[in-house]
Structure formats: structure tokens, C-alpha cells
Scaffold this active site. Sequence first.
Site, short mmCIF file in Angstrom:
data_model
loop_
_atom_site.label_atom_id
_atom_site.label_comp_id
_atom_site.label_asym_id
_atom_site.label_seq_id
_atom_site.Cartn_x
_atom_site.Cartn_y
_atom_site.Cartn_z
N LYS A 203 -6.41 9.76 2.98
CA LYS A 203 -5.05 9.39 2.50
C LYS A 203 -5.11 8.35 1.69
O LYS A 203 -5.24 7.14 2.40
CB LYS A 203 -4.31 9.58 3.98
CG LYS A 203 -2.92 9.38 3.52
CD LYS A 203 -1.81 9.32 4.68
CE LYS A 203 -0.38 9.39 4.32
NZ LYS A 203 0.53 9.51 5.40
N LYS A 257 -5.16 13.84 0.44
CA LYS A 257 -3.75 13.68 0.20
C LYS A 257 -3.48 12.30 -0.62
O LYS A 257 -4.16 11.27 -0.44
CB LYS A 257 -2.89 13.37 1.63
CG LYS A 257 -1.65 13.03 1.60
CD LYS A 257 -0.98 13.07 2.72
CE LYS A 257 0.45 12.60 2.49
NZ LYS A 257 1.08 12.06 3.88
C1 PBG Z 1 3.55 9.70 7.23
C2 PBG Z 1 3.56 10.53 6.17
C3 PBG Z 1 3.79 10.41 4.66
C4 PBG Z 1 3.48 11.80 4.41
C5 PBG Z 1 3.15 12.62 5.18
N1 PBG Z 1 2.91 12.05 6.42
C6 PBG Z 1 4.25 9.37 3.98
C7 PBG Z 1 3.67 8.05 4.08
O1 PBG Z 1 2.44 7.89 4.32
O2 PBG Z 1 4.08 7.00 3.62
C8 PBG Z 1 3.95 11.88 2.83
C9 PBG Z 1 4.05 13.42 2.24
C10 PBG Z 1 4.43 13.77 1.02
O3 PBG Z 1 4.73 12.69 0.41
O4 PBG Z 1 4.81 14.94 0.90
N2 PBG Z 1 2.90 9.14 7.94
#
Ligand code: PBG
Length: 333
Positions: A203, A257
Amino acid sequence: MFYNHSSSFPQKRMRRNRSKQWVRSLVEENCLSINDLIYPLFIVEGRAIRETIPSMPGVFRLSQDLLIEELKLIEDIGIQAVALFPVVPQEKKTADGKEAYNANNLLCNTLLEIKKHVPDIGIITDVALDPYTSHGHDGVMKGDTIDNDATVEILCKQALVQAKAGADIVAPSDMMDGRIGAIRKSLDDHKKTDTLILSYAAKYASSYYGPFRDAVQSSSLLKGDKKTYQMNPANADEALHEVALDIQEGADMVMVKPGMPYLDIISSVKKTFQVPTFAYQVSGEYAMLSAAAEKGWLDYRASMLESMLCFKRAGADAILTYAAKDIARWLSK
Ligand code: PBG
């Protein structure tokens, strides 16, 4: 595999395989099915609430009653799994995010209800503290850094209350080190050996999460950025190390992601490890396609379907997308 261009061969005509729809279908290497889709949904407290999110047209924050109706509809159109994200009211956010492991919190209550009314749809829950912390970070802070090991202890409790309330898959999205192993152990110790773990293994610290943070109302709270735990977009080798560790620690499936700008990562993860590999087409990607479509600059359906097919080509086994409902409808026509 490739051709010898010596002049004694007749010209190879690649266009023959593209000449008619039926032959294009026969030689098609990848295809998208409803089974590949995971639909992310936002839950809010209250009844009969359906709030719009300006940066995510067509996506809503739903109260539990409407969410259950939505799940029935989704199940009818053939979507097999959803990912749930709670919107936590300001007064329940604290520096230590302890509401995350309150067995009575919005998410857990909703899980119990869902399992009563729509038992067959797969439910994925997010394991991370950001909806619950007053500073918007995914972990707890020690001074101005995120305390890895203290956070992991809390994440274990959070994953456990989710699993007990009925989550089928817990999905740690926090990027703390060692959390997959710790969560697996804690689930197993509490007889939750059947709960799956989907690790957000690679991520990235991405600017494409903006609309999501609007949706969960954490953007104005976030102090600083998430670069000390989420990955640097410049790095690819590091993603393979992250994935290797998470598999070793017990992840059942891994995720990359964001999605579209990171297709190279999806591809190398799938080729290297041959494990179930999911892609998250994140909020900013959805916002880009929707906004361009609203302006009439892109064809929403065609560009969305193309993006899905590209995820499949890159090697994704399943895709989280805010367009899942639209796509499922298009595919079933
Ligand atoms: C938080 C989380 C995030 C997303 C999914 N879980 C945001 C972040 O890490 O700030 C983002 C998903 C998206 O942008 O669709 N743990």
C-alpha cells in the site's frame, strides 16, 4: 515465440485475428466476470441516512438499515463480496483509537445485523485505526511518530472483535510491520482459525486516497502524511519484500493499492508469488473517471470496463472498485 523476419516468409498479418468479433472473442486472453468484483461501502450511524460524497458521485454513506437493503440488491445482481468502512462520529475519535475494538461499535453492530439478513455475501473489514483516531493516522502516536508495536496490539484486538461479529475476511490496511503474523496468531488463539486475512501488502503513500478521506471524514483531521508507514511510490522491489513477509506471516491473499498507476506492481506480485492478488481501484481513480465522464470527456462505461480488464491482464484475481455495482449490471446484460 517471436518471428523471423527473413524475406522467405509471407507477411504475417496480425489483423486477421482482429477481423471479426467472433475471432476477437476466441483469441481473447483475459476476461472480467462479476466474480472478480468487490464493492466498498461506507456506513454511518443512524437510520434512513443516505449521504452523498461530492468527490465520489454515485457513492453514498449509508446507515445500517439502508446498507442491508443495498447488500440484498448487490447480492441479487451477483456481487459476491463487499468491503465495509465505518464513518465514525467526531466524539468517538480519540488519540488511541480505542473505539476500534469496542465490540459494540458501529461496524461490529452492523456485521451482526448483516449476518442475520444477508448471510451469504462475503464481508471484508478494514483493520486500521484511522477512522477512530483524533489525528487521522492508522496507528497510535508516540511523540510525533507512529508506534508500530503498540499499534499492532490494538489492531489484533480490532481484528478479533470484527471476526467475532462476523467478518469473513479481515483486511489490515495500516502497513505496520509484523501485523499479519500477530493478527493471525491472535485470531487462532481465539478459535477464529476460519477467518481469512487479506493483507494490504503493498500500500503506497498515495495522493489518490483524497476522496476516501472525504468519505470517512478524516481528511481535515490528518496531521502530516502517512509516509513513515505507507510505501514510497518510487519503489517496486520493496513491494515484493512486503508481500513475501505478509505471505510468510499468514496472509491468505494480498492486495496492491492504488490500482491503475501500480499495474506493474500487481503484475510482478502475481508472477513472483502466484498467490491470490487483489487490486484496489481507489477513490481518486474512481473520482478521475467519474469526473471526466461527467464533463463528457470520457465514456464512463467504456473507460471503466477497460480499466477492469487491464487489472485482469496485469494479474489481479479480484478488484475492489466503487463502480462494482455499475459494472455488475453491464456484465449481466
Ligand atoms: C485507511 C484506508 C484508506 C483507504 C482504504 N483504507 C485511506 C488511507 O490510507 O489514508 C483508501 C481507499 C480509497 O482511497 O479508496 N486505512
